[in-house]
Design a protein around this motif. Sequence first.
Motif, short mmCIF file in Angstrom:
data_model
loop_
_atom_site.label_atom_id
_atom_site.label_comp_id
_atom_site.label_asym_id
_atom_site.label_seq_id
_atom_site.Cartn_x
_atom_site.Cartn_y
_atom_site.Cartn_z
N ARG A 41 0.84 -1.19 0.00
CA ARG A 41 0.00 0.00 0.00
C ARG A 41 0.88 1.24 0.00
N PHE A 42 0.52 2.19 -0.87
CA PHE A 42 1.20 3.47 -0.93
C PHE A 42 0.13 4.55 -0.75
N SER A 43 0.45 5.57 0.04
CA SER A 43 -0.54 6.64 0.23
C SER A 43 0.15 7.95 0.53
N GLY A 49 8.06 14.73 11.22
CA GLY A 49 7.97 13.44 11.89
C GLY A 49 8.35 12.29 10.98
N ALA A 50 8.79 11.22 11.59
CA ALA A 50 9.12 10.00 10.85
C ALA A 50 8.82 8.82 11.75
N GLY A 51 8.33 7.76 11.16
CA GLY A 51 8.03 6.56 11.91
C GLY A 51 8.21 5.34 11.05
N ASN A 52 8.65 4.27 11.65
CA ASN A 52 8.74 3.02 10.91
C ASN A 52 8.47 1.87 11.85
N GLY A 78 -5.57 26.28 14.72
CA GLY A 78 -5.55 25.73 13.37
C GLY A 78 -4.37 24.79 13.20
N GLN A 79 -4.52 23.85 12.31
CA GLN A 79 -3.46 22.87 12.07
C GLN A 79 -3.51 22.42 10.63
N SER A 80 -2.35 22.20 10.04
CA SER A 80 -2.25 21.62 8.70
C SER A 80 -1.18 20.55 8.71
N ALA A 81 -1.38 19.53 7.90
CA ALA A 81 -0.45 18.40 7.91
C ALA A 81 -0.40 17.75 6.54
N ARG A 82 0.76 17.14 6.26
CA ARG A 82 0.95 16.33 5.06
C ARG A 82 1.60 15.03 5.50
N LYS A 83 1.22 13.94 4.84
CA LYS A 83 1.70 12.63 5.28
C LYS A 83 1.91 11.71 4.10
N GLN A 84 2.98 10.92 4.18
CA GLN A 84 3.27 9.89 3.20
C GLN A 84 3.46 8.57 3.95
N ALA A 85 2.98 7.48 3.36
CA ALA A 85 3.04 6.20 4.06
C ALA A 85 3.24 5.05 3.07
N PHE A 86 3.95 4.04 3.53
CA PHE A 86 4.15 2.81 2.77
C PHE A 86 3.93 1.62 3.70
N LYS A 130 6.42 -0.98 7.70
CA LYS A 130 5.80 0.30 7.43
C LYS A 130 6.83 1.41 7.57
N ASN A 131 6.61 2.47 6.79
CA ASN A 131 7.50 3.63 6.81
C ASN A 131 6.65 4.87 6.57
N ASP A 132 6.64 5.79 7.52
CA ASP A 132 5.81 7.00 7.43
C ASP A 132 6.68 8.24 7.57
N SER A 133 6.24 9.31 6.97
CA SER A 133 6.85 10.62 7.18
C SER A 133 5.74 11.66 7.14
N SER A 134 5.94 12.75 7.89
CA SER A 134 4.90 13.78 7.96
C SER A 134 5.52 15.14 8.22
N GLN A 135 4.79 16.16 7.83
CA GLN A 135 5.14 17.55 8.08
C GLN A 135 3.85 18.26 8.52
N SER A 136 3.94 19.06 9.57
CA SER A 136 2.73 19.72 10.07
C SER A 136 3.07 21.06 10.71
N GLU A 137 2.05 21.91 10.79
CA GLU A 137 2.16 23.21 11.44
C GLU A 137 0.97 23.41 12.36
N GLU A 138 1.22 24.03 13.52
CA GLU A 138 0.17 24.37 14.48
C GLU A 138 0.24 25.86 14.77
#
Length: 968
Positions: A418-420, A510-513, A446-454, A483-491
């Motif tokens: 799965r890729f997202s 952020g990063a997670g695996n 307010g909050q905004s975020a971007r995320k990539q996941a495998f 699994k391997n995730d990465s994200s960028q966000s602002e608050e």
Amino acid sequence: MRKTFLALLAGILLAGAAHAQVYVMDYEMFQNNRNIKVKLQVQDARSEEPLPFATVYLNRQGDTTITHFALSDQKGAVEIADVPTGRYRLNVELIGYTPFAKDYNFRNYEEDLGVIKLEENPEIIDAASITAVGNAIEVRQDTLIYNVSSFHVGDNAMLEDLIKKMPGMEIAEDGTVKVNGEPVDKITVGGRTFFFNDPSAALKNLPAKIVDKIKVIDRENEEAAFTGIASQDNREKVMDLELKEEYKEGWFGNVKLGGGYRQGRDEAGLSDDRHGLYSGNFLLSGYNEKDQLTLLANGANAREPGSPSLIYIGGEEDLEDLDFNSLFDGLKTSAMVGANLNSDRIKGMESTASVSYNFNDQVSRQRTSRLSAVVGEDPLSSESLSSYLNHENRVNVGFELKKKDTKKFNFVFRPRFRFSNGGSTSHEESATLDGRGAELNRTVAGQSARKQAFRANGYLGAGVKDLGKARRALSLGINYNLKNDSSQSEEDSRTWYGADATPRQLRYEGAGNGQMVGGNLSYLEPFGESWGLAVIADARWRRQTTGKDAFNPDGSDNEYYSSYSRSDYLLLDQSLQMQYKKDSKQFFFGVQHNQTRNEVRSRSLGREISTGIGEWLHDWAPYLSVRTGSNGHSLSINYRGESNQVSGTRIAPVLDISNPLQISTGNVYLKPSFRHSASLNWSYNDKKTFSYLGIYLSGSMIRRGIVSASWFDPDGVRYSVPVNTRKPTLDYYGYLSWQRPLGASRNWNIDVYVNYDMSVSTGYQARGRRAGMDVATFDYNAFMADFWGDATGSRFYDGQSGFAESRSTASSTRGSLTLEYSLERFSASLSSSAEYNRRRYSLDPSANTDYWDFHHELELRYETLNGWEFNTDISYAHFLGYGTGYNKPFCTWNLGVSKTVKAFTLSLGIADLLNQQRSLQRYVDAEFVEDRYSLVMGRFAMFSVKWNFGKMNPAKNGRVQDAMYNML
């Protein structure tokens, strides 16, 4: 000569009686226009004992229409009257026996077919292939069978619409199907994998008219069925869709396009600028002896009344990534395209391949009111208005290869990928008031975020049986998950305590695996014909790593909100079981030993914390499984135990300030929980009255359950930390389901459903208000030393940090009554339900709650002979015990009309004609009650055109589609 004589004699007699008129009757015409009687007896071929309740029916040769139907009596005798002479196929079927079919030419006044002997075939029980026209619901050992012909839906209905009419079934917004409160693990079509167990692909895309039976099977998975070894984790609940005979080969499909208009504001005062609506979907499915190919595509920004909504393809492994608020509210724009292929082309193997792309864009708005209890003080109240925007792109790829002939060896391999990627934005305005109504705080965040996941996961299994001895079996299974995730966000937030505002801006990377590998080894040593001793060993290792770097507005590092954590979870599970299997009886009992080690390493403010190093938790549980059934009765009893790992977010040593008025942090000292579960399931089918009765009881005890310890500071800000409970959490659930046709023609049907749910749990609350966490210079180690104490939680559990234990009891009682009337082209359904919810607290009785939900609905459907179909449903909901402004009742009225012209269907639907619909939800926690209204579509209308091709063209197979209706 005999024919001529009879004809002349008849002519003379009739001429004399009529004086001036002469009638000449041909002998063949006389024979072919009279009704006869057909008799027979059904016996067991081996014992020659009579077989009662066998299904016997006739259809004309070359036609699928069932013309006559009967059941054998206690002596196995069958008598069918008023059968016109001619050529027929006689069908005799009974659970556990090979079906009998033979062609006859009925000519005599009374046709005595003698004794029909059925050969016993236990595989028929498991395959559940009997026709059973009369029973709406049947039970065959571990299989619950819904005969689709007993549930009338419109010609344009999808599988989802059909299931919603079936007793005990419900469908959640994410497509999860529950049968009598238990989730369905996967949906198959004709026993074959369909989009790798994603329920929405079948529910929202397969037309109801192609399905003959829906079978809900509680069974051992394929690997366990092969070896005969049962364990706590190898049972699954499968919903299998059995297609009508005419759809099992050939090809069929449809294309549908629609457009409409929406007013744009709902009754709860929440608005959205969506006015122009569109919807479209495409289905193409082709079947032959070796291949089964299905192509799907759809896209829409609205759900058309009476047609499928858009689907979201995912699996159980995705739950930790989902924002559950996004599943139950809001307006969605979605698109999907996918292909699923089942094939027997590889010699000796059955293969499945699936690929899909999903796009989802969601707009959600909510208005909430929360009442929070503070021990020893007046409760605090808060009001909020929030919006949430989310979009995601997702690609799923899956493959399965398994051996077809498993008499001696078994092999299966299932890799999936799965890729997202996606993003979200949110905005919230909220305020907290004290008991006198004075404002304590308010915030705009307010909050905004971007995320990539495998994701990549899979299973490889192999086994062998009859290993030097009949029934001796050995199997090995290996599963993995990466699994391997990465994200960028602002608050960005601004909070007021009185007149002064406190701004805060942060940026995160952020990063997670994660890695998981597990294995299962099972061995069965048989004794005699029915007994066996099973030894089962499971091992699973999982590592989760999460890191978050925080930055100030000027780009400098912010170490107070930066964190790192890693958990290493190791599970060792051993089980020893005695197993007895004979015919439909199964009795397994034994003992299970569960060992878990959860090591957590975290870093905050440059200092590292390590917990659980080398620490093992030991849990014991008995294992019991009893299954039996005969003469319409079915009984199963189960007891099991299982361990649950702590999620990564609950151990993160950093503050979550996405909502500045509700702040939380993780707990690195959390231990895995362990659940003991027991259940009893009994059901009965009465084949004389075609009725069904089911009773289900279950209970569980959770050791080291995870709850939140919460408190408020003097400014009304809420804080929470997850903790393990010292007292077990107890859950109880039960239901009773009864369904029966009424009247000689069985046009009436009554359905009664009652369920009860109760939970006794522990929560922790501060006695009054206490100081909050220092969000500017948060020191996790110093905070936990004061809040928690040593690794065992000495300060917290002894009450030194100011927290007291609250034992709460929550219960829910729901009852529903449905009365249905069905004819070939008309059906009506009237249903009414009431639900009572009750919650009691030992620490603060002033927080006790009681509330009621009532729902009533009337559905009408009518089809004309010339292709018109009319549908309408009107429902009324009212409430008691909710917060101010949330008790308002509402009425929802939907209308639909369609016209079928050859292969085309034109449809017009109007939803929520009165524009009163609302989405009301109540959330009850250990120390608060929250009522929530969410954005809904409101009143809208859509017009669509659908083109049916292949076997879906009603001009080609309309007679076959109506076979059951004509019989009844």
